[in-house]
Design a protein around this motif. Structure first.
Motif, mmCIF file in Angstrom:
data_model
loop_
_atom_site.group_PDB
_atom_site.id
_atom_site.type_symbol
_atom_site.label_atom_id
_atom_site.label_comp_id
_atom_site.label_asym_id
_atom_site.label_seq_id
_atom_site.Cartn_x
_atom_site.Cartn_y
_atom_site.Cartn_z
ATOM 1 N N ARG A 132 53.349 -2.689 -30.542
ATOM 2 C CA ARG A 132 51.915 -2.478 -30.732
ATOM 3 C C ARG A 132 51.447 -1.240 -29.972
ATOM 4 N NH1 ARG A 132 51.514 -8.251 -30.212
ATOM 5 N NH2 ARG A 132 50.942 -7.981 -28.019
ATOM 6 N N GLN A 133 52.013 -1.027 -28.778
ATOM 7 C CA GLN A 133 51.652 0.152 -27.997
ATOM 8 C C GLN A 133 52.077 1.432 -28.715
ATOM 9 O OE1 GLN A 133 52.811 0.151 -23.811
ATOM 10 N NE2 GLN A 133 53.172 2.359 -23.902
ATOM 11 N N VAL A 134 53.277 1.408 -29.312
ATOM 12 C CA VAL A 134 53.754 2.577 -30.056
ATOM 13 C C VAL A 134 52.818 2.884 -31.221
ATOM 14 C CG1 VAL A 134 55.592 3.413 -31.580
ATOM 15 C CG2 VAL A 134 56.168 2.331 -29.403
ATOM 16 N N LEU A 135 52.396 1.857 -31.948
ATOM 17 C CA LEU A 135 51.527 2.067 -33.102
ATOM 18 C C LEU A 135 50.162 2.579 -32.682
ATOM 19 C CD1 LEU A 135 52.458 -1.104 -35.209
ATOM 20 C CD2 LEU A 135 53.274 1.249 -35.496
ATOM 21 N N THR A 170 54.184 5.682 -23.424
ATOM 22 C CA THR A 170 54.930 5.172 -24.565
ATOM 23 C C THR A 170 56.335 5.750 -24.616
ATOM 24 O OG1 THR A 170 52.869 4.944 -25.818
ATOM 25 C CG2 THR A 170 54.924 4.941 -27.071
ATOM 26 N N ARG A 171 56.449 7.049 -24.324
ATOM 27 C CA ARG A 171 57.774 7.702 -24.355
ATOM 28 C C ARG A 171 58.724 7.069 -23.349
ATOM 29 N NH1 ARG A 171 62.117 9.089 -24.584
ATOM 30 N NH2 ARG A 171 63.034 11.113 -25.131
ATOM 31 N N ALA A 172 58.188 6.639 -22.204
ATOM 32 C CA ALA A 172 59.026 6.030 -21.174
ATOM 33 C C ALA A 172 59.650 4.727 -21.650
ATOM 34 C CB ALA A 172 58.206 5.786 -19.906
ATOM 35 N N VAL A 207 58.710 8.726 -15.209
ATOM 36 C CA VAL A 207 58.032 9.374 -16.329
ATOM 37 C C VAL A 207 56.611 8.855 -16.479
ATOM 38 C CG1 VAL A 207 57.993 9.553 -18.852
ATOM 39 C CG2 VAL A 207 60.100 10.005 -17.604
ATOM 40 N N ARG A 208 56.424 7.564 -16.313
ATOM 41 C CA ARG A 208 55.069 7.013 -16.411
ATOM 42 C C ARG A 208 54.159 7.593 -15.332
ATOM 43 N NH1 ARG A 208 57.573 1.452 -17.645
ATOM 44 N NH2 ARG A 208 57.335 1.262 -19.902
ATOM 45 N N ASN A 209 54.659 7.649 -14.087
ATOM 46 C CA ASN A 209 53.842 8.175 -12.983
ATOM 47 C C ASN A 209 53.579 9.668 -13.128
ATOM 48 O OD1 ASN A 209 53.710 5.635 -11.770
ATOM 49 N ND2 ASN A 209 55.506 5.981 -10.500
ATOM 50 N N CYS A 210 54.631 10.417 -13.463
ATOM 51 C CA CYS A 210 54.465 11.861 -13.639
ATOM 52 C C CYS A 210 53.612 12.170 -14.862
ATOM 53 C CB CYS A 210 55.825 12.542 -13.762
ATOM 54 S SG CYS A 210 56.780 12.575 -12.224
ATOM 55 N N TYR A 262 55.522 16.694 -29.919
ATOM 56 C CA TYR A 262 55.146 16.132 -31.204
ATOM 57 C C TYR A 262 56.375 15.703 -32.001
ATOM 58 C CZ TYR A 262 50.585 18.079 -30.085
ATOM 59 O OH TYR A 262 49.396 18.386 -29.472
ATOM 60 N N GLY A 263 57.474 16.483 -31.877
ATOM 61 C CA GLY A 263 58.701 16.102 -32.563
ATOM 62 C C GLY A 263 59.252 14.803 -32.038
ATOM 63 N N ARG A 264 59.287 14.678 -30.705
ATOM 64 C CA ARG A 264 59.764 13.431 -30.110
ATOM 65 C C ARG A 264 58.790 12.295 -30.382
ATOM 66 N NH1 ARG A 264 64.278 13.148 -30.723
ATOM 67 N NH2 ARG A 264 63.679 14.740 -32.187
ATOM 68 N N GLY A 265 57.492 12.648 -30.465
ATOM 69 C CA GLY A 265 56.498 11.630 -30.781
ATOM 70 C C GLY A 265 56.757 11.017 -32.143
ATOM 71 N N GLY A 266 57.111 11.873 -33.123
ATOM 72 C CA GLY A 266 57.434 11.354 -34.448
ATOM 73 C C GLY A 266 58.634 10.429 -34.408
#
Length: 220
Positions: A9-12, A91-93, A105-108, A206-210
């Motif tokens: 759900r967080q990713v969406l 989300t990436r983390a 990653v979340r903190n940074c 954006y690429g990694r986001g996709g």
């Protein structure tokens, strides 16, 4: 890669916010460029990638006239982008395999997002030192997040060739920027080099986001 229902759900949610942010940011940046009055009397109106740094659009005044409209648009956009960055890195983390990398990653990412918003809250012509500190903080924490994502991502998310390619960019680009800095900030190449760095990082994000979002949709 298996995600929990909460992570999915967080990713969406992040996907919707990120794509909306990309479109809004592009429109607002074009508007800020259009309303930018330029620098120097008798010079052309509007923003030039070869003559101006991005921070010029955020100044309250230029050397020729008031810059209120471009300033409000540009700085407001940076505050919005800072908010999106916090959610993006959180989300990436989720897709990192090492717990220490996830937490870092979340903190940074949080610090990077706050610093990005800080750039918008400190126009260069009023708070130059604070503005530069915020800018350098975004770069520093962005590099940390970038590096940890390359180091901690599984093969299915980031291949070895992809990692080597992005690491090459990370090494080569600062060398070019350092060369421009040694030739002074007035060098015509300096704004282009900084803009190139921003665009490369945006393309990766954006690429990694996709990829994040596609994995999130496929994880049940």
């Amino acid at each position: 890669m298996t995600l929990t229902e909460q992570d999915r759900r967080q990713v969406l949610r992040t996907r919707a916010l990120t794509w909306a942010g990309i479109v809004v940011t592009a429109v607002l940046m074009l508007a800020a460029m259009f309303w930018f009055p330029g620098e120097g009397r008798g010079g052309p109106r509007g923003y030039s990638f070869g003559k101006h740094f991005l921070s010029a659009m955020g100044k309250t005044r230029t050397s020729v006239s008031d810059n209120t409209i471009s300033c409000l648009i540009f700085n407001g956009t940076l505050i919005m982008v800072g908010t999106i960055l916090v959610m993006f890195w959180k989300t990436r983390a989720t897709f990192l395999t090492r717990p220490v990398a996830k937490k870092t990653v979340r903190n940074c990412g949080l610090t990077m997002g706050l610093a990005m918003a800080g750039i918008g809250l400190t126009p260069y012509d009023i708070f130059p030192h604070t503005h530069n500190l915020m800018t350098h903080s975004v770069i520093l924490f962005g590099v940390i997040c970038f590096g940890l994502c390359l180091w901690g991502s599984p093969q299915e998310f980031e291949s070895v060739k992809s990692k080597l390619g992005w690491l090459t960019i990370v090494v080569v680009q600062p060398m070019g920027f350092s060369w421009c800095w040694l030739r002074r900030a007035s060098s015509p190449a300096a704004p282009r080099c900084r803009s190139c760095k921003n665009y490369l990082c945006a393309c990766w994000r954006y690429g990694r986001g996709g990829r994040v979002f596609s994995l999130g949709e496929s994880a049940e």
